[in-house]
Design a protein around this motif. Structure first.
Motif, PDB file in Angstrom:
ATOM      1  N   ARG A  89       0.838  -1.211   0.000  1.00 20.37           N
ATOM      2  CA  ARG A  89       0.000   0.000   0.000  1.00 20.37           C
ATOM      3  C   ARG A  89       0.870   1.258   0.000  1.00 20.37           C
ATOM      4  NH1 ARG A  89      -4.478  -0.827   4.715  1.00 20.37           N
ATOM      5  NH2 ARG A  89      -5.545  -2.699   3.935  1.00 20.37           N
ATOM      6  N   GLU A  90       1.961   1.220   0.762  1.00 17.90           N
ATOM      7  CA  GLU A  90       2.870   2.374   0.796  1.00 17.90           C
ATOM      8  C   GLU A  90       3.489   2.600  -0.579  1.00 17.90           C
ATOM      9  OE1 GLU A  90       5.898   3.998   4.073  1.00 17.90           O
ATOM     10  OE2 GLU A  90       6.663   2.202   3.064  1.00 17.90           O
ATOM     11  N   LEU A  91       3.901   1.514  -1.245  1.00 24.70           N
ATOM     12  CA  LEU A  91       4.418   1.610  -2.605  1.00 24.70           C
ATOM     13  C   LEU A  91       3.370   2.209  -3.530  1.00 24.70           C
ATOM     14  CD1 LEU A  91       6.422   0.797  -4.949  1.00 24.70           C
ATOM     15  CD2 LEU A  91       5.217  -1.413  -4.980  1.00 24.70           C
ATOM     16  N   ARG A  92       2.139   1.736  -3.413  1.00 27.79           N
ATOM     17  CA  ARG A  92       1.044   2.243  -4.244  1.00 27.79           C
ATOM     18  C   ARG A  92       0.824   3.737  -4.034  1.00 27.79           C
ATOM     19  NH1 ARG A  92      -4.637   0.244  -2.277  1.00 27.79           N
ATOM     20  NH2 ARG A  92      -4.180   1.854  -0.738  1.00 27.79           N
ATOM     21  N   GLU A  93       0.827   4.170  -2.776  1.00 24.81           N
ATOM     22  CA  GLU A  93       0.549   5.577  -2.488  1.00 24.81           C
ATOM     23  C   GLU A  93       1.742   6.479  -2.782  1.00 24.81           C
ATOM     24  OE1 GLU A  93      -2.597   6.591  -1.986  1.00 24.81           O
ATOM     25  OE2 GLU A  93      -2.824   4.468  -2.467  1.00 24.81           O
ATOM     26  N   ALA A  94       2.920   5.888  -2.993  1.00 30.47           N
ATOM     27  CA  ALA A  94       4.060   6.665  -3.489  1.00 30.47           C
ATOM     28  C   ALA A  94       3.975   6.790  -5.002  1.00 30.47           C
ATOM     29  CB  ALA A  94       5.368   5.999  -3.092  1.00 30.47           C
ATOM     30  N   ALA A  95       3.501   5.728  -5.664  1.00 31.18           N
ATOM     31  CA  ALA A  95       3.395   5.737  -7.126  1.00 31.18           C
ATOM     32  C   ALA A  95       2.271   6.644  -7.607  1.00 31.18           C
ATOM     33  CB  ALA A  95       3.177   4.314  -7.637  1.00 31.18           C
ATOM     34  N   ALA A  96       1.158   6.672  -6.886  1.00 35.34           N
ATOM     35  CA  ALA A  96      -0.026   7.404  -7.341  1.00 35.34           C
ATOM     36  C   ALA A  96       0.251   8.887  -7.632  1.00 35.34           C
ATOM     37  CB  ALA A  96      -1.158   7.246  -6.337  1.00 35.34           C
ATOM     38  N   TYR A 139      -0.181  10.594 -11.362  1.00 35.86           N
ATOM     39  CA  TYR A 139      -1.163  11.664 -11.593  1.00 35.86           C
ATOM     40  C   TYR A 139      -0.480  12.978 -11.930  1.00 35.86           C
ATOM     41  CZ  TYR A 139      -5.096   8.713 -10.324  1.00 35.86           C
ATOM     42  OH  TYR A 139      -6.042   7.719 -10.319  1.00 35.86           O
ATOM     43  N   ALA A 140       0.709  13.210 -11.382  1.00 33.52           N
ATOM     44  CA  ALA A 140       1.471  14.408 -11.729  1.00 33.52           C
ATOM     45  C   ALA A 140       1.873  14.374 -13.200  1.00 33.52           C
ATOM     46  CB  ALA A 140       2.708  14.531 -10.849  1.00 33.52           C
ATOM     47  N   ALA A 141       2.228  13.190 -13.696  1.00 38.66           N
ATOM     48  CA  ALA A 141       2.615  13.054 -15.101  1.00 38.66           C
ATOM     49  C   ALA A 141       1.462  13.424 -16.021  1.00 38.66           C
ATOM     50  CB  ALA A 141       3.081  11.625 -15.381  1.00 38.66           C
ATOM     51  N   LEU A 142       0.238  13.138 -15.608  1.00 38.35           N
ATOM     52  CA  LEU A 142      -0.936  13.482 -16.410  1.00 38.35           C
ATOM     53  C   LEU A 142      -1.137  14.983 -16.511  1.00 38.35           C
ATOM     54  CD1 LEU A 142      -3.436  10.807 -15.082  1.00 38.35           C
ATOM     55  CD2 LEU A 142      -2.628  11.000 -17.438  1.00 38.35           C
ATOM     56  N   GLY A 143      -0.790  15.680 -15.443  1.00 37.02           N
ATOM     57  CA  GLY A 143      -0.994  17.125 -15.429  1.00 37.02           C
ATOM     58  C   GLY A 143       0.258  17.922 -15.706  1.00 37.02           C
ATOM     59  N   SER A 144       1.331  17.255 -16.087  1.00 36.24           N
ATOM     60  CA  SER A 144       2.621  17.906 -16.338  1.00 36.24           C
ATOM     61  C   SER A 144       3.106  18.668 -15.110  1.00 36.24           C
ATOM     62  CB  SER A 144       2.519  18.852 -17.552  1.00 36.24           C
ATOM     63  OG  SER A 144       2.156  18.119 -18.701  1.00 36.24           O
ATOM     64  N   ASP A 145       2.770  18.147 -13.946  1.00 40.81           N
ATOM     65  CA  ASP A 145       3.225  18.754 -12.690  1.00 40.81           C
ATOM     66  C   ASP A 145       4.434  17.994 -12.164  1.00 40.81           C
ATOM     67  OD1 ASP A 145       1.078  20.571 -12.667  1.00 40.81           O
ATOM     68  OD2 ASP A 145      -0.230  19.059 -11.766  1.00 40.81           O
ATOM     69  N   ASP A 146       5.113  18.598 -11.204  1.00 45.97           N
ATOM     70  CA  ASP A 146       6.212  17.899 -10.538  1.00 45.97           C
ATOM     71  C   ASP A 146       5.644  17.092  -9.376  1.00 45.97           C
ATOM     72  OD1 ASP A 146       8.115  18.965 -12.213  1.00 45.97           O
ATOM     73  OD2 ASP A 146       8.515  20.686 -10.913  1.00 45.97           O
ATOM     74  N   PRO A 147       5.949  15.804  -9.301  1.00 45.09           N
ATOM     75  CA  PRO A 147       5.452  15.006  -8.175  1.00 45.09           C
ATOM     76  C   PRO A 147       6.190  15.365  -6.893  1.00 45.09           C
ATOM     77  CG  PRO A 147       6.911  13.709  -9.555  1.00 45.09           C
ATOM     78  CD  PRO A 147       6.739  15.024 -10.254  1.00 45.09           C
ATOM     79  N   LEU A 177      10.619   7.662  -1.827  1.00 48.05           N
ATOM     80  CA  LEU A 177      10.076   6.393  -1.362  1.00 48.05           C
ATOM     81  C   LEU A 177      10.096   5.349  -2.481  1.00 48.05           C
ATOM     82  CD1 LEU A 177       8.951   4.978   1.088  1.00 48.05           C
ATOM     83  CD2 LEU A 177       6.679   5.870   0.525  1.00 48.05           C
ATOM     84  N   LEU A 178       9.763   5.765  -3.701  1.00 47.01           N
ATOM     85  CA  LEU A 178       9.842   4.846  -4.835  1.00 47.01           C
ATOM     86  C   LEU A 178      11.278   4.376  -5.048  1.00 47.01           C
ATOM     87  CD1 LEU A 178       7.458   6.347  -7.546  1.00 47.01           C
ATOM     88  CD2 LEU A 178       7.068   4.369  -6.065  1.00 47.01           C
ATOM     89  N   GLU A 179      12.217   5.303  -4.932  1.00 44.87           N
ATOM     90  CA  GLU A 179      13.625   4.936  -5.097  1.00 44.87           C
ATOM     91  C   GLU A 179      14.023   3.873  -4.080  1.00 44.87           C
ATOM     92  OE1 GLU A 179      18.004   7.051  -5.590  1.00 44.87           O
ATOM     93  OE2 GLU A 179      16.413   8.103  -4.508  1.00 44.87           O
ATOM     94  N   HIS A 180      13.543   4.014  -2.854  1.00 47.25           N
ATOM     95  CA  HIS A 180      13.818   3.029  -1.805  1.00 47.25           C
ATOM     96  C   HIS A 180      13.322   1.650  -2.222  1.00 47.25           C
ATOM     97  CE1 HIS A 180      13.706   0.962   2.072  1.00 47.25           C
ATOM     98  NE2 HIS A 180      12.426   0.753   1.865  1.00 47.25           N
ATOM     99  N   TYR A 181      12.068   1.584  -2.675  1.00 49.39           N
ATOM    100  CA  TYR A 181      11.500   0.294  -3.054  1.00 49.39           C
ATOM    101  C   TYR A 181      12.140  -0.263  -4.319  1.00 49.39           C
ATOM    102  CZ  TYR A 181       7.908   0.279   0.546  1.00 49.39           C
ATOM    103  OH  TYR A 181       7.258   0.235   1.761  1.00 49.39           O
TER     104      TYR A 181
END
Length: 200
Positions: A75-82, A86-94, A101-105
């Motif tokens: 779940r933590e991995l999922r909530e780091a990915a989300a 979604y930022a990629a969809l809006g051209s925003d910076d995540p 956290l993603l880098e850790h996993y």
């Protein structure tokens, strides 16, 4: 009764993010679909990441105390990915915290891989025997890493229902897919527009 996951995204990483259903709904709140080990095992099997035999072998080798830890980590991995997706969809910076956290996993998953010869070439694989308790987590982490660093991100879309916004890869011929599932959100939003037009 065990439910089947609706895997509509075209990639396990996106289907994982979609396991928090109605993510953007306020009332009632979002619905958690990964409520325990059985759900996680079923999800990885349906996604094609693990076979039923692998799942049973893993279940026999791990202690009960490990199960909730692995589910919580997924779940933590999922909530780091989300937020990254979604930022990629809006051209925003995540958020930087999500990337960290993603880098850790991603690093942990890659450290768990072994270089093996399959008769034709070398390839990286996760250890299957003895199966580590973290196997589903590492498989999902590698899936998220594969997607988020690939050109497939150009096909990333979200459902047009503002409460749903499930993620998927738009592989349609003209890249015009709007809904996670036409029978669910597509028809629901059409009905909503129809009612609004007749009220006006």
């Amino acid at each position: 009764m065990n439910h089947a996951f609706e895997l509509i995204a075209g990639h396990p990483a996106l289907d994982l993010v979609n396991t928090l259903d109605w993510r953007f709904r306020e009332d009632p709140p979002p619905e958690e679909l990964l409520n325990g080990w059985d759900d996680l095992a079923r999800f990885t099997e349906q996604s094609g990441l693990m076979s039923n035999a692998q799942s049973r072998r893993l279940l026999r080798s791990m202690g009960e105390s490990k199960k909730p830890q692995i589910v919580a980590a997924v779940r933590e991995l999922r909530e780091a990915a989300a937020p990254v997706l979604y930022a990629a969809l809006g051209s925003d910076d995540p958020p930087a915290s999500s990337i960290k956290l993603l880098e850790h996993y991603f690093r942990k998953a890659r450290e768990s891989q072994h270089l093996l010869w399959d008769g034709d070439r070398l390839g990286w694989e996760l250890a299957q025997s003895p199966a580590p308790a973290e196997l589903p987590l590492w498989m999902l982490a590698l899936s998220v890493a594969e997607l988020t660093t690939s050109d497939q991100m150009r096909m990333l879309r979200e459902c047009g229902n503002p409460e749903c916004r499930w993620l998927f890869l738009d592989t349609s011929k003209n890249h015009t897919r709007r809904w996670c599932d036409m029978k669910i959100c597509g028809n629901r939003m059409k009905a909503r527009r129809f009612k609004a037009q007749h009220r006006a």
